[in-house]
Scaffold this active site. Structure first.
Site, PDB file in Angstrom:
ATOM      1  N   SER A 198       0.807  -1.224   0.000  1.00 34.11           N
ATOM      2  CA  SER A 198       0.000   0.000   0.000  1.00 34.11           C
ATOM      3  C   SER A 198       0.839   1.273   0.000  1.00 34.11           C
ATOM      4  O   SER A 198       0.586   2.212   0.764  1.00 34.11           O
ATOM      5  CB  SER A 198      -0.944  -0.023   1.219  1.00 34.11           C
ATOM      6  N   ARG A 246       8.483   5.897  -2.935  1.00 34.56           N
ATOM      7  CA  ARG A 246       8.661   6.645  -1.694  1.00 34.56           C
ATOM      8  C   ARG A 246       7.772   6.059  -0.619  1.00 34.56           C
ATOM      9  O   ARG A 246       6.663   5.632  -0.877  1.00 34.56           O
ATOM     10  CB  ARG A 246       8.295   8.119  -1.901  1.00 34.56           C
ATOM     11  N   ASP A 270      -3.306  -1.450  -2.742  1.00 32.23           N
ATOM     12  CA  ASP A 270      -4.569  -1.775  -2.080  1.00 32.23           C
ATOM     13  C   ASP A 270      -5.774  -1.165  -2.778  1.00 32.23           C
ATOM     14  O   ASP A 270      -6.870  -1.737  -2.761  1.00 32.23           O
ATOM     15  CB  ASP A 270      -4.540  -1.379  -0.606  1.00 32.23           C
TER      16      ASP A 270
END
Length: 467
Positions: free
Chosen positions: A161, A176, A198
């Protein structure tokens, strides 16, 4: 707004000192329909720009490219089958699922377990993180080894996620960290049966059950959304020779929307949260909306009011001075108390912060909590509205996954009202854009994507008794 009028009535009789102070916060946190329209219009333009080779304004760091191509190029048909192991690394937990898909549309069984992610893991090294994940997978599988052997392992789908640049459905490189993660050494490729975000998993899983779903969204520790785009409308894919009718799911990563703060209405508290976060200057929209930050916003405002001599006079506020000491669940619990004496709310403040509140303080803080949560919900709606504006979607269902959305019951109504304000729906009309709770996006969605990518020979037979 009707809710604000109702909440203002609850302040009748409250000390003038408190009501005067709250007026200032109303000016900061209330978002009128016109402002929501400005935000969503600008956002829609940024979504369009993110599909080009040009970087959108919300991409301050060149390493973080928005509108990530997931390489999920079709929805499930309902004929998917097989047994898939899935892992979801989120902002708060790691969840391991053993999913069994049958050939009947919408039919599946799963066994799952959540493991709390220790705070120290979030700022450790890749070795510590992967060892933790591997250990939890081992623990999960050891609980029920039915049908599993070292010579015939389960295929694995990984729901990651965080922003990832993908060249295929099976590999990706971290762009990042977000959600205050800062694990060193994880900017290396990983190869799995399927690597998905997700939001993409939520879209696929929701669409599997409901053909009217066009957007998959996360409203939890973080905030993000995904939708299906036509490849011919994606300039940065133009040279890949894809079929004219090809489609692909786009992970917008719009938590980074408006990092340059052109339209988002930041308060001094928003700026403080950003400055004190693990990654200042990034994920500005997410920091105004997501569950990781709503409780911190309340804490900072209450501390400011205390230091101004307005709240908790003569009390020990040492717990209140602890960063991130209030979770979103605290706000939800407090808002659920509608009793005249606010007894449950009083107990929650005593248990969580060791503070004794007067009835005036209780009423004032319930109003303040409503303002903060309302702003988060109305801003959340701007992201959904922007995708609908970009795709000219007038009516659809949105699958929304995440504990903030599912457990903070008042947020849904506030977000829907914001959509009404943005699109000027007629009073009394049914919601044209419906926000529906979507669970298991990271489990069932990941498993479905895995079956779409596997060769039939790679699919492990599924026995419902194994789950």
């Amino acid at each position: 707004m009707q809710e604000l009028r109702y909440r203002s009535e609850l302040l009748e009789g409250v000390a003038e000192e408190l009501t005067k102070e709250l007026k200032k916060y109303e000016e900061w946190f209330l978002l009128e329909p016109h402002k929501l329209k400005v935000i969503s219009d600008h956002f829609a333009q940024e979504l369009e720009k993110g599909l080009t080779v040009e970087d959108a304004d919300w991409n301050i760091d060149i390493k973080l490219k928005p509108m990530n191509v997931t390489w999920i190029m079709k929805y499930p048909t309902g004929r998917e089958k097989g047994r898939i192991l899935t892992i979801d690394l989120g902002g708060t937990n790691i969840r391991v699922c053993d999913v069994c898909l049958s050939t009947g549309k919408g039919e599946f069984e799963q066994r799952q377990r959540k493991y709390k992610l220790p705070e120290e893991i979030k700022t450790s090294t890749k070795e510590v993180l992967w060892d933790f994940i591997a250990d939890r997978i081992g623990s999960f599988l050891s609980e029920n080894q039915s049908g599993i052997s070292a010579s015939d392992p389960l295929p694995l789908a990984f729901t990651f996620s965080f922003p990832v640049e993908q060249k295929s459905i099976r590999s990706g490189i971290l762009q990042r960290w977000t959600k205050n993660f800062n694990v060193s050494g994880v900017n290396v490729p990983v190869k799995l049966v399927a690597l998905i975000n997700d939001t993409a998993g939520t879209l696929v899983a929701s669409r599997y059950r409901d053909q009217q779903v066009k957007i998959g969204s996360i409203f939890s520790t973080g905030c993000n959304a995904a939708y299906m785009e036509e490849c011919r409308l994606i300039p940065k894919l133009r040279d890949l020779g894809l079929p004219e009718d090809a489609t692909v799911i786009i992970n917008t990563e719009y938590g980074a929307f408006d990092n340059e703060c052109k339209v988002l209405p930041l308060t001094p508290f928003d700026r403080q949260i950003d400055e004190e976060s693990a990654h200042p200057g990034t994920q500005i929209y997410e920091k105004m909306v997501a569950g990781l930050y709503i409780g911190e916003m309340l804490r900072l405002v209450m501390l400011k009011m205390h230091e101004g001599g307005i709240l908790f006079k003569g009390q020990d506020v040492s717990r209140l001075r602890t960063a991130n000491s209030l979770e979103t669940s605290f706000l939800s619990t407090v808002e659920m108390d509608i009793s005249d004496c606010l007894t449950d709310m009083k107990g929650e403040f005593k248990e969580s912060l060791n503070l004794e509140l007067t009835l005036d303080e209780l009423k004032a803080l319930r109003h303040l909590i409503g303002l903060i949560a309302m702003r988060a919900a109305r801003l959340y709606a701007c992201g959904i509205a922007a995708i609908c504006k970009k795709k000219k979607i007038r009516q659809c269902h949105v699958g929304v996954d995440g504990s903030v959305f599912s457990k903070y019951s008042m947020l849904k109504g506030r977000a829907v009202q914001a959509l009404r304000d943005i699109f000027d729906w007629e009073p009394g009309r049914l919601d044209l854009i419906a926000l529906n709770s979507a669970e298991d996006g990271s489990g069932v969605g990941a498993a479905l994507v895995a079956t779409l990518t596997l060769d039939p020979s790679e699919i492990k037979e599924c026995n419902m008794d194994d789950i």
